[in-house]
Scaffold this active site. Structure first.
Site, mmCIF file in Angstrom:
data_model
loop_
_atom_site.group_PDB
_atom_site.id
_atom_site.type_symbol
_atom_site.label_atom_id
_atom_site.label_comp_id
_atom_site.label_asym_id
_atom_site.label_seq_id
_atom_site.Cartn_x
_atom_site.Cartn_y
_atom_site.Cartn_z
ATOM 1 N N LEU A 182 11.176 1.206 -1.073
ATOM 2 C CA LEU A 182 11.641 -0.181 -1.193
ATOM 3 C C LEU A 182 10.889 -0.967 -2.242
ATOM 4 O O LEU A 182 11.411 -1.925 -2.798
ATOM 5 C CB LEU A 182 11.496 -0.891 0.161
ATOM 6 C CG LEU A 182 12.288 -0.300 1.330
ATOM 7 C CD1 LEU A 182 11.936 -1.029 2.615
ATOM 8 C CD2 LEU A 182 13.782 -0.381 1.054
ATOM 9 N N GLN A 184 6.725 -1.405 -4.533
ATOM 10 C CA GLN A 184 5.338 -1.042 -4.790
ATOM 11 C C GLN A 184 4.505 -2.307 -4.746
ATOM 12 O O GLN A 184 4.811 -3.288 -5.427
ATOM 13 C CB GLN A 184 5.200 -0.397 -6.184
ATOM 14 C CG GLN A 184 3.773 0.012 -6.549
ATOM 15 C CD GLN A 184 3.380 1.341 -5.949
ATOM 16 O OE1 GLN A 184 4.225 2.206 -5.740
ATOM 17 N NE2 GLN A 184 2.101 1.513 -5.671
ATOM 18 N N GLY A 186 0.333 -4.185 -4.324
ATOM 19 C CA GLY A 186 -0.962 -4.102 -4.972
ATOM 20 C C GLY A 186 -1.792 -2.917 -4.510
ATOM 21 O O GLY A 186 -2.591 -2.397 -5.265
ATOM 22 N N GLY A 188 -0.280 -0.389 -2.077
ATOM 23 C CA GLY A 188 0.517 0.527 -1.285
ATOM 24 C C GLY A 188 1.990 0.475 -1.651
ATOM 25 O O GLY A 188 2.451 -0.459 -2.302
ATOM 26 N N LYS A 204 4.607 0.943 5.230
ATOM 27 C CA LYS A 204 3.734 0.751 4.068
ATOM 28 C C LYS A 204 2.735 1.899 4.034
ATOM 29 O O LYS A 204 1.990 2.146 4.975
ATOM 30 C CB LYS A 204 2.991 -0.580 4.139
ATOM 31 C CG LYS A 204 2.115 -0.837 2.917
ATOM 32 C CD LYS A 204 1.283 -2.108 3.056
ATOM 33 C CE LYS A 204 2.118 -3.344 2.897
ATOM 34 N NZ LYS A 204 1.273 -4.569 2.834
ATOM 35 N N ASP A 301 -2.137 -14.883 -0.990
ATOM 36 C CA ASP A 301 -1.300 -14.173 -1.966
ATOM 37 C C ASP A 301 0.170 -14.545 -1.808
ATOM 38 O O ASP A 301 1.044 -13.682 -1.784
ATOM 39 C CB ASP A 301 -1.498 -12.664 -1.818
ATOM 40 C CG ASP A 301 -1.184 -11.902 -3.110
ATOM 41 O OD1 ASP A 301 -1.139 -12.542 -4.180
ATOM 42 O OD2 ASP A 301 -0.995 -10.677 -3.047
#
Length: 506
Positions: A182, A184, A186, A188, A204, A301
């Protein structure tokens, strides 16, 4: 690193990883003397693994150590949530008063997994797993002498047991097939999976190349399990019994916001009503984290790729790997730099002081991206004037022409009053001064209040608006965090949207 040491260390790593699955407590250490410098290596699996899972785990860590650490580095380790493999020029597994040479110490063993008191593991799907282990005070003291400071994390890893088996998740994702990938992140990759009971999940997949990443894994498990809100992604569990570490989340079919918002064809599905719901729902989720949850949490984040969308395009905040919680009486946290450039608040970049205001700044940038349909981090390069998205919006705000910045797809779908109000809220949240940014509960009021006659305060100038792009910038230029606030030609925005973590000394 000398060729002799590299060869000896590589041989030791292979030996200890081969021996650990069959050793007592899955622990084996060895050394090679008679050369300068001597080589030391150790491998251990957590007791929650069986022998075959231990063998797979240490084999994965071994291959990473041999590939990425040797022959260049004098020491290194591979860390999974189920095992650790380490080599060094120093006798890291010996008592502090042991001889430096330690050539005959291969039989000496210590405990690298110690739990001095009960560590409450996370509640997942209503089940609380608690694992308590006690060892002698001498061994506990020895653990704290761990030269790389990883003892605390090893204890946390050993104490955590959660509900999914590695084999089950591997089968659910068709062995992590690329067709099921699904996205990519930072640290995983995320895969769609279908469990044996028919449930769809998002898995993940993480590889721990550094201790920092291991901390992010358990930080995410610990924090997300404590919060429940309609605008936060649900953590269903995790797996630590195999060669990789896996987090299991609810599956959201429309993936992340950036996949739709910044795609010329997909963004048409994001009409005004859906975009406003994303803006409001994200604000409600952040308001809950900041002031309504049992623990006070700063996400650190917030960005388009960390907002997931369900089948009705309703938003859910995801990826709590960098999140931090702190006490009510704390004014701020002092942390290493972590987040995504372009979304990071100026006071956090310069001073490393983390408060809820950092999330509010990131949210403000996100709101301006949503309403314009433009990426903030690459707007300098795409702008004819060489200006950032923030600078363009501020220029139009002062000129009274903000509607020119509205995504053309939305122009016939909303009133000018509604659009300008969202612009205004975004600018209030993205002000340079953290004290002027409204708390998230107030942002929710500004957006959801039916009385739009209430006059909002005038926003002050956002940061970074004097930063301009330069076609002559050198490709190998690397600027420190201080330069991110300068009026130079260096862009404060990252070339991609991967999260970054700064190294903080212990």
């Amino acid at each position: 690193v000398a060729t002799g040491f590299a060869a000896a260390a590589a041989a030791l790593v292979r030996n200890v990883t081969a021996a650990a699955p069959g050793a007592k407590d899955y622990y084996y250490a060895a050394s090679a003397s008679g050369r300068a410098p001597p080589a030391y290596a150790a491998a251990q699996c957590w007791r929650s693994l069986n022998a075959s899972a231990c063998a797979a785990c240490v084999a994965s860590a071994r291959d990473r150590v041999l590939r990425e650490c040797l022959p260049a580095a004098p020491e290194g380790y591979g860390l999974n949530a189920g095992c650790v493999v380490r080599y060094s020029t120093r006798p890291f597994y010996l008592p502090a008063n042991a001889a430096a040479g330690g050539g005959g110490s291969s039989g000496r063993r210590i405990a690298v997994i110690v739990v001095a008191s009960v560590f409450s593991a996370v509640a997942v799907m209503g089940i609380v797993f608690i694992w308590t282990r006690r060892r002698s005070r001498a061994r506990d003291d020895l653990l704290h002498d761990d030269m790389d400071g990883s003892g605390e994390m090893i204890r946390a890893i050993a104490a955590s047991q959660l509900g999914f088996k590695y084999g089950e998740l591997r089968a659910a994702t068709d062995e992590f097939s690329q067709t099921n990938k699904l996205g990519q992140g930072g640290y995983g990759s995320v895969y769609r999976g279908v469990l044996s009971d028919g449930r769809e999940v998002a898995v993940k997949r993480l590889f721990f190349h550094t201790r920092q990443w291991a901390e992010q894994f358990f930080n995410e498990v610990k924090l997300v399990s404590q919060v429940q809100h309609k605008n936060l992604v649900k953590l269903l569990g995790c797996s630590v019994d195999g060669p990789e570490s896996l987090l299991v989340y609810e599956y959201l079919c429309n993936t992340s916001l950036d996949h739709s918002l910044f795609d010329a064809f997909k963004k048409t599905a994001l009409d005004w009503e859906r975009r406003f719901e994303i803006v409001l729902g994200t604000a409600e989720g952040l308001s809950y984290l900041h002031s309504a949850s049992e623990v006070r949490i700063i996400h650190r984040d917030i960005k388009a790729s960390n907002i997931l969308l369900d089948e009705r395009f309703r938003p859910k905040i995801a990826d709590f790997g960098l999140a931090r919680n702190f006490m009510e009486d704390q004014s701020h946290l002092s942390t290493g730099l972590a987040g995504t450039f372009g979304y990071m608040a100026p006071e956090y970049i310069v001073h490393g002081q983390l408060t809820e205001k950092a999330d509010i700044y990131s949210y403000g940038v996100l709101v301006l991206e949503i309403i314009t349909g433009r990426k903030s981090h690459n707007s300098v390069a795409s702008s004819a004037e060489g200006l950032s998205l923030m600078a363009l919006i501020w220029r139009h705000y002062n000129a009274g022409t903000l509607m020119e910045m509205l995504d053309p797809n939305l122009r016939e779908q909303c009133t000018e009053e509604d659009a300008l109000r969202v612009f205004h809220v975004g600018l209030l949240c993205a002000q340079a001064s953290p004290n002027l940014r409204p708390p998230m509960w107030k942002v929710v009021e500004m957006l959801s209040g039916r009385d739009h006659k209430v006059v909002l305060p005038r926003p002050t100038q956002p940061p970074f608006i004097n930063v301009k792009g330069s076609k002559n910038a050198k490709s190998d230029d690397s600027s420190g965090s201080a330069s991110l606030l300068s009026n130079s030609d260096k862009s404060p925005f990252s070339l991609n949207q991967l999260s970054v973590s700064g190294v903080q000394a212990r």
